[in-house]
Design an enzyme around this catalytic site. Structure first.
Site, mmCIF file in Angstrom:
data_model
loop_
_atom_site.group_PDB
_atom_site.id
_atom_site.type_symbol
_atom_site.label_atom_id
_atom_site.label_comp_id
_atom_site.label_asym_id
_atom_site.label_seq_id
_atom_site.Cartn_x
_atom_site.Cartn_y
_atom_site.Cartn_z
ATOM 1 N N PRO A 1 0.632 -1.216 -0.199
ATOM 2 C CG PRO A 1 0.155 -0.873 2.165
ATOM 3 C CD PRO A 1 0.741 -1.953 1.248
ATOM 4 N N GLY B 1 5.510 -1.429 -6.668
ATOM 5 C CA GLY B 1 6.712 -1.360 -7.433
ATOM 6 C C GLY B 1 7.459 -2.381 -7.595
ATOM 7 C CG ASP B 2 10.441 -2.382 -11.119
ATOM 8 O OD1 ASP B 2 9.523 -3.175 -11.442
ATOM 9 O OD2 ASP B 2 10.833 -1.512 -11.392
ATOM 10 N N GLY B 3 9.991 -3.456 -6.244
ATOM 11 C CA GLY B 3 10.532 -4.014 -5.028
ATOM 12 C C GLY B 3 9.669 -4.876 -4.649
ATOM 13 C CB SER C 1 8.626 5.886 -7.732
ATOM 14 O OG SER C 1 7.862 6.024 -6.774
ATOM 15 N N GLY C 2 9.106 3.506 -9.933
ATOM 16 C CA GLY C 2 10.050 3.215 -10.974
ATOM 17 C C GLY C 2 9.280 2.326 -12.110
ATOM 18 C CG ASP D 1 16.189 4.255 -7.628
ATOM 19 O OD1 ASP D 1 15.168 4.662 -7.113
ATOM 20 O OD2 ASP D 1 16.314 3.090 -7.685
#
Length: 607
Positions: A188, A245-247, A278-279, A341
């Protein structure tokens, strides 16, 4: 069914039969009540749903491709309140809208013997200079017979055939089933913090229409998703979906590699990502490679990939630092881009724009880093093994084969272009409504799909029992240990660097086309090296041109792009950032090697 006016069954074509390029499975002819001398011929073929309008000798055809159709549902008309209007067979204009409910609803209209088939599609359409998907509902009203049961049998025949075609299965008399749910792990706090809202408004309705159940778990702390997939029986789910995100996907993938059965788990349970961070580099890459429109905060195309079940292999990169082993799917960075980043995290609330803002700050206060960069260069990228062909997983409907019925006031938004058709059967004329129109308004909730569950906290009795020290498994390294001498054929560059960034996907951010030649699975990492001494004007040109990937062919004194299969970076000092998939790792020596075709990703069918 009907050919021309009267109707006949179209024979089924089995898997071993010799068939033409476009097989017709079902067809029907409809007459437009409001327009004289106009008919619609509707065909369900191996290509999709073909709608042909014939008026006064003129013909106009539209085909809704099978890859754009995600599901269908049989409904009945809803009981009207006293004085609310007359027969639903009239033209749907203004406020006199069709309202339908599930056939098991206690609020159905017993006097209407019609069976309604709703077919849900998301069609690629060009808007000005861009492509986007437009939601369309095709509504077929079956009233050729005098009993609801007979009309419903015809509607179910169409529904079953559509579902078999979508699932790439032989045509049967009952729709294919898949009781497994999609595991959704949602962060979230990713990006601007709108992941929950986007999932509810953009993803849940598509899962409803495709009758795909899900388990939603909201992450509550760092590494929650990693622990979850490491300690649960993941084989009970058809796929694992990361929302954020990618995380989030980085956590999930590394949790899978910490399982003793990592190889089987990754082979049988595909991974997927929906971008709310974000990415969003991997999501942007998937759309780029599969010709799917990528529109920020519009998750339609990637959501369709979740329900369609087509997979493609993806390379992973094994990363080794002094204290950890991890697996990466996106990039490794040292220097300028990693600084931007990580340091722009304080501007997370503004989303992806934070990178551009911080890039200006870092360009003004440009830093350089001393160290040694070593790599195994790929001499000829044209002779690399080709990636495996995409696979399609068997999938279809929720565990009990039905959805909670949408109330029409919340789900159906008929427009004024709907037509009333007349179908002639055995000399009798019955009003038969067949319209296709966009459905734009709907209200949906997390709990709308039967069998789907939402978990805001870990359920009682299902606590995650993580080992104190998780062990990383995965494919074994082919490289010497991190502090050992490297092979003699490696290239070594020592000096001062502005940045070294290695990517194995075309995009490392929504607007950052880092490696245009890269594929999901090609065995190549692309290393960008920018040495100290480069003028700031050239760095600015690089940052301004990353959206088009114009830097990829540069090979100058200060900047170059090199294809590699493995690398090692040994920085001097203790100050700086090294990132893996956008996550900070310990600052110090790091080495990596690529392993092709390890992970299966859910991808669109538009390639």
């Amino acid at each position: 069914m009907a050919d021309q006016k009267n109707g006949k069954d179209v024979p089924n074509v089995g898997e071993g039969d010799s068939v033409s390029k476009d097989v017709v499975y079902l067809e029907e002819t409809f007459y437009i009540l409001s327009k004289k001398n106009s008919v619609f011929r509707v065909q369900l073929t191996s290509k999709g749903l073909t709608l042909t309008k014939e008026t006064d000798g003129n013909s106009k055809e539209q085909t809704i491709l099978l890859r754009d159709i995600i599901g269908s549902k049989c409904m009945r008309s809803k009981r009207r309140r006293p004085g609310a209007g007359s027969c639903v067979c009239s033209s749907f204009v203004g406020n006199n809208q069709l309202k339908v409910v599930d056939e098991n609803s206690g609020d159905l209209d017993e006097n209407d013997i019609s069976a309604y088939l709703y077919i849900y599609a998301y069609i690629l359409k060009r808007s000005r200079r861009t492509l986007k998907r437009e939601r369309t509902t095709i509504t077929l009203r079956f009233r050729s017979f005098d009993k609801y049961e007979d009309n419903n049998r015809e509607a179910q025949k169409w529904r079953t055939t559509i579902k078999c075609l979508i699932a790439s299965l032989p045509i049967t008399y009952s729709p294919p089933t898949n009781d497994k749910k999609v595991l959704v792990l949602l962060n979230p706090k990713s990006g601007p913090g709108k992941a929950r809202e986007l999932f509810q408004s953009k993803v849940v309705p598509i899962l409803q229409e495709a009758e795909v159940p899900y388990d939603l778990h909201v992450t509550k702390y760092a590494q929650y998703a990693r622990e979850f997939v490491r300690t649960r029986n993941v084989y009970g789910w058809r796929a694992i979906l990361a929302i954020g995100g990618d995380g989030v996907l980085f956590e999930i993938m590394n949790g899978m590699f910490e399982r003793l059965d990592w190889q089987q788990a990754l082979a049988e349970v595909p991974l997927a990502i929906l971008p709310c961070g974000s990415g969003n580099g991997l999501a942007r890459t998937i759309c780029h490679l599969y010709n799917e429109p990528y529109i920020p905060q519009n998750l339609t195309g990637l959501s369709m990939a979740i329900v369609k079940g087509q997979t493609a292999p993806m390379d992973v990169v094994r990363i080794e630092t002094r204290t950890k082993i991890m697996f990466s799917f996106l990039s490794v960075g040292w220097g300028l881009l990693s600084d931007i980043d990580i340091e722009s995290e304080r501007l997370r609330a503004i989303g992806g724009q934070r990178f551009a803002v911080w890039a200006v700050a870092r360009l003004v206060g440009l830093r350089t880093y001393k160290g040694v960069v070593s790599y195994a260069k790929i001499k000829d990228v044209s002779n690399l093994p080709k990636p495996k062909q995409p696979l399609t997983l068997s999938h279809s409907i929720s565990q009990d084969g039905a959805l909670d019925s949408p109330d029409a006031e919340a789900f159906i938004d008929c427009d004024e272009h709907s037509e009333v058709f007349v179908n002639a059967v055995n000399g009798k004329q019955h009003q038969r409504v067949d319209s296709w129109y966009s459905v734009n308004s709907r209200r949906s909730a997390f709990y709308s799909t039967r069998g789907s569950e939402y978990h805001s906290v870990t359920s009682e009795g299902s606590e995650m029992r993580s080992p104190v020290h998780a062990c990383m498994h995965g494919p074994a390294s082919h490289l010497p240990s991190l502090m050992s001498q490297l092979p003699s054929q490696w290239v070594h560059e020592e000096g001062e660097f502005v940045m070294v960034h290695v990517s194995y996907q075309p995009y490392i951010g929504e607007d950052f086309l880092f490696a245009p030649r890269s594929q999901l699975s090609d065995g190549v990492m692309w290393m960008l090296i920018i040495k100290a001494g480069i003028p700031r004007s050239q760095i600015l040109s690089f940052l301004l041109g990353v959206g088009q990937g114009s830097h990829a062919d540069l090979n100058t004194e200060h900047i170059k792009m090199v294809p590699v299969s493995a690398f090692r970076i040994v920085p001097e000092g203790t100050t700086g950032y090294i990132t893996v998939d956008g996550e900070v790792v310990e600052y110090g020596p790091i080495q990596a090697e690529i392993f092709p075709n390890i992970v299966n990703l859910l991808v669109p069918e538009t390639k």
